[in-house]
Structure formats: structure tokens, C-alpha cells
Design a protein around this motif. Structure first.
Motif, PDB file in Angstrom:
ATOM      1  N   ASP A  18       0.803  -1.227   0.000  1.00 31.93           N
ATOM      2  CA  ASP A  18       0.000   0.000   0.000  1.00 31.93           C
ATOM      3  C   ASP A  18       0.834   1.274   0.000  1.00 31.93           C
ATOM      4  O   ASP A  18       0.275   2.368  -0.064  1.00 31.93           O
ATOM      5  CB  ASP A  18      -0.922   0.022   1.222  1.00 31.93           C
ATOM      6  N   ASP A  19       2.152   1.163   0.069  1.00 32.85           N
ATOM      7  CA  ASP A  19       3.014   2.343   0.066  1.00 32.85           C
ATOM      8  C   ASP A  19       3.138   2.905  -1.352  1.00 32.85           C
ATOM      9  O   ASP A  19       2.979   2.188  -2.334  1.00 32.85           O
ATOM     10  CB  ASP A  19       4.405   1.993   0.598  1.00 32.85           C
ATOM     11  N   VAL A  20       3.440   4.188  -1.413  1.00 34.93           N
ATOM     12  CA  VAL A  20       3.628   4.862  -2.699  1.00 34.93           C
ATOM     13  C   VAL A  20       5.125   5.070  -2.910  1.00 34.93           C
ATOM     14  O   VAL A  20       5.758   5.794  -2.144  1.00 34.93           O
ATOM     15  CB  VAL A  20       2.902   6.229  -2.723  1.00 34.93           C
ATOM     16  N   PRO A  21       5.698   4.442  -3.945  1.00 38.51           N
ATOM     17  CA  PRO A  21       7.133   4.634  -4.173  1.00 38.51           C
ATOM     18  C   PRO A  21       7.418   6.031  -4.706  1.00 38.51           C
ATOM     19  O   PRO A  21       6.660   6.568  -5.505  1.00 38.51           O
ATOM     20  CB  PRO A  21       7.483   3.565  -5.216  1.00 38.51           C
ATOM     21  N   LEU A  22       8.512   6.631  -4.252  1.00 34.87           N
ATOM     22  CA  LEU A  22       8.969   7.919  -4.766  1.00 34.87           C
ATOM     23  C   LEU A  22      10.176   7.627  -5.666  1.00 34.87           C
ATOM     24  O   LEU A  22      11.222   7.205  -5.198  1.00 34.87           O
ATOM     25  CB  LEU A  22       9.363   8.852  -3.622  1.00 34.87           C
ATOM     26  N   VAL A  23       9.973   7.864  -6.958  1.00 35.30           N
ATOM     27  CA  VAL A  23      10.991   7.515  -7.953  1.00 35.30           C
ATOM     28  C   VAL A  23      11.617   8.793  -8.490  1.00 35.30           C
ATOM     29  O   VAL A  23      10.921   9.728  -8.873  1.00 35.30           O
ATOM     30  CB  VAL A  23      10.357   6.691  -9.094  1.00 35.30           C
ATOM     31  N   GLY A  43      14.398   7.288 -12.364  1.00 38.96           N
ATOM     32  CA  GLY A  43      14.335   5.846 -12.522  1.00 38.96           C
ATOM     33  C   GLY A  43      14.706   5.032 -11.296  1.00 38.96           C
ATOM     34  O   GLY A  43      14.656   3.804 -11.327  1.00 38.96           O
ATOM     35  N   GLN A  44      15.063   5.673 -10.194  1.00 38.72           N
ATOM     36  CA  GLN A  44      15.467   4.958  -8.983  1.00 38.72           C
ATOM     37  C   GLN A  44      14.497   5.292  -7.846  1.00 38.72           C
ATOM     38  O   GLN A  44      14.187   6.459  -7.601  1.00 38.72           O
ATOM     39  CB  GLN A  44      16.883   5.361  -8.576  1.00 38.72           C
ATOM     40  N   THR A  45      14.040   4.265  -7.161  1.00 36.96           N
ATOM     41  CA  THR A  45      13.173   4.470  -5.997  1.00 36.96           C
ATOM     42  C   THR A  45      14.043   4.922  -4.832  1.00 36.96           C
ATOM     43  O   THR A  45      14.909   4.184  -4.382  1.00 36.96           O
ATOM     44  CB  THR A  45      12.417   3.177  -5.628  1.00 36.96           C
ATOM     45  N   VAL A  46      13.821   6.174  -4.389  1.00 34.69           N
ATOM     46  CA  VAL A  46      14.643   6.731  -3.316  1.00 34.69           C
ATOM     47  C   VAL A  46      13.992   6.574  -1.943  1.00 34.69           C
ATOM     48  O   VAL A  46      14.667   6.665  -0.920  1.00 34.69           O
ATOM     49  CB  VAL A  46      14.999   8.217  -3.572  1.00 34.69           C
ATOM     50  N   ALA A  47      12.684   6.360  -1.923  1.00 39.09           N
ATOM     51  CA  ALA A  47      11.959   6.167  -0.673  1.00 39.09           C
ATOM     52  C   ALA A  47      10.531   5.794  -1.028  1.00 39.09           C
ATOM     53  O   ALA A  47      10.180   5.685  -2.210  1.00 39.09           O
ATOM     54  CB  ALA A  47      11.975   7.426   0.188  1.00 39.09           C
ATOM     55  N   GLY A  48       9.735   5.624  -0.012  1.00 41.26           N
ATOM     56  CA  GLY A  48       8.318   5.396  -0.203  1.00 41.26           C
ATOM     57  C   GLY A  48       7.542   6.234   0.782  1.00 41.26           C
ATOM     58  O   GLY A  48       8.103   6.758   1.747  1.00 41.26           O
ATOM     59  N   VAL A  49       6.265   6.385   0.518  1.00 41.26           N
ATOM     60  CA  VAL A  49       5.386   7.121   1.424  1.00 41.26           C
ATOM     61  C   VAL A  49       4.360   6.140   1.961  1.00 41.26           C
ATOM     62  O   VAL A  49       3.743   5.394   1.206  1.00 41.26           O
ATOM     63  CB  VAL A  49       4.671   8.280   0.711  1.00 41.26           C
TER      64      VAL A  49
END
Length: 131
Positions: A36-41, A44-50
């Protein structure tokens, strides 16, 4: 926050921090992302999620979605909905209608409470927009 301290200085995370504080979101490490988390891209690289707290969505309890719509709109408009002047409250009702907020049970009452107006006023705002 569970993110690596180096990632906290990332420009994307710096930019979204005030928004997350307003809507009650939390940053999580990319390796700890849940479904259910939202990836922060970024590039092109996922740096974190929300990760958002609050109500879990279920068919029997859609109010979590309405609460999310209200929180997102308050963040978008830059102030608590109850603190908005009347024209902005009318705009907020229009935006909420466009986003499907009034499909939820008891939504007019919930929106009225968030705006600091009566349910009758919400209906007036809706009718004004429809005519």
C-alpha cells in the motif's frame, strides 16, 4: 522516519516533507515498501516510499477515502478547509465533487464538518455548481 539519513537530504524528499507532514504521511526506506506504500521515484530509482496512516480501505468503511480526499484538498489549497474564505469553500466543494467525494455515504455531513459549514450549505454549493 525510517529512511537512511543520506536519503533524507535527497531533493525529492526535501520537497515532499512539508506535504507529508500536512497529510500524515511517513517516509520509508525503499527496501521496506509494503503493497500500500507509494514509491517515490527519481530518475528511474526508488529513493523512498510514502506510507499513509489512518483508516484502512474496506467496502464497509469507505470514509478513509473521503478523509484522504479532504486531507489532500487541504494540502492542495494550503490551509485547513474550515479556514478558507467562502469562495474557496465553494471551489473546494466543486473539486470534491469532481473527485467523487460525494459518492460516499454521509459525505455531505463529513464535508460540511471539514469546511465548518452546515450540510445545507454544502448542498447549496453543490446546486450552485450544477446550475
Amino acid at each position: 522516519m525510517t529512511a537512511d539519513p543520506v536519503q533524507v537530504e535527497h531533493p525529492l524528499l526535501t520537497a515532499v516533507a512539508p506535504l507529508l507532514a500536512r497529510v500524515g504521511g511517513e517516509l520509508v526506506d525503499p527496501g521496506a515498501l509494503a503493497a500500500d506504500d507509494v514509491p517515490l521515484v527519481w530518475e528511474g530509482q526508488t529513493v523512498a516510499g510514502v506510507r499513509f496512516g489512518g483508516a484502512v480501505e474496506t467496502a464497509a468503511e469507505p470514509a478513509g477515502d473521503l478523509a484522504g480526499l479532504l486531507a489532500a484538498l487541504a494540502a492542495e489549497l494550503g490551509a485547513p478547509l474550515a479556514d478558507l474564505p467562502r469562495p474557496q469553500k465553494q471551489r473546494a466543494v466543486r473539486l470534491l465533487e469532481e473527485r467523487g467525494a460525494f459518492a460516499y455515504r454521509r459525505s455531505a455531513e463529513t464535508v460540511a464538518e471539514a469546511l465548518g459549514v452546515s450540510r445545507f450549505t454544502v448542498y447549496n454549493y453543490l446546486n450552485r455548481e450544477r446550475s
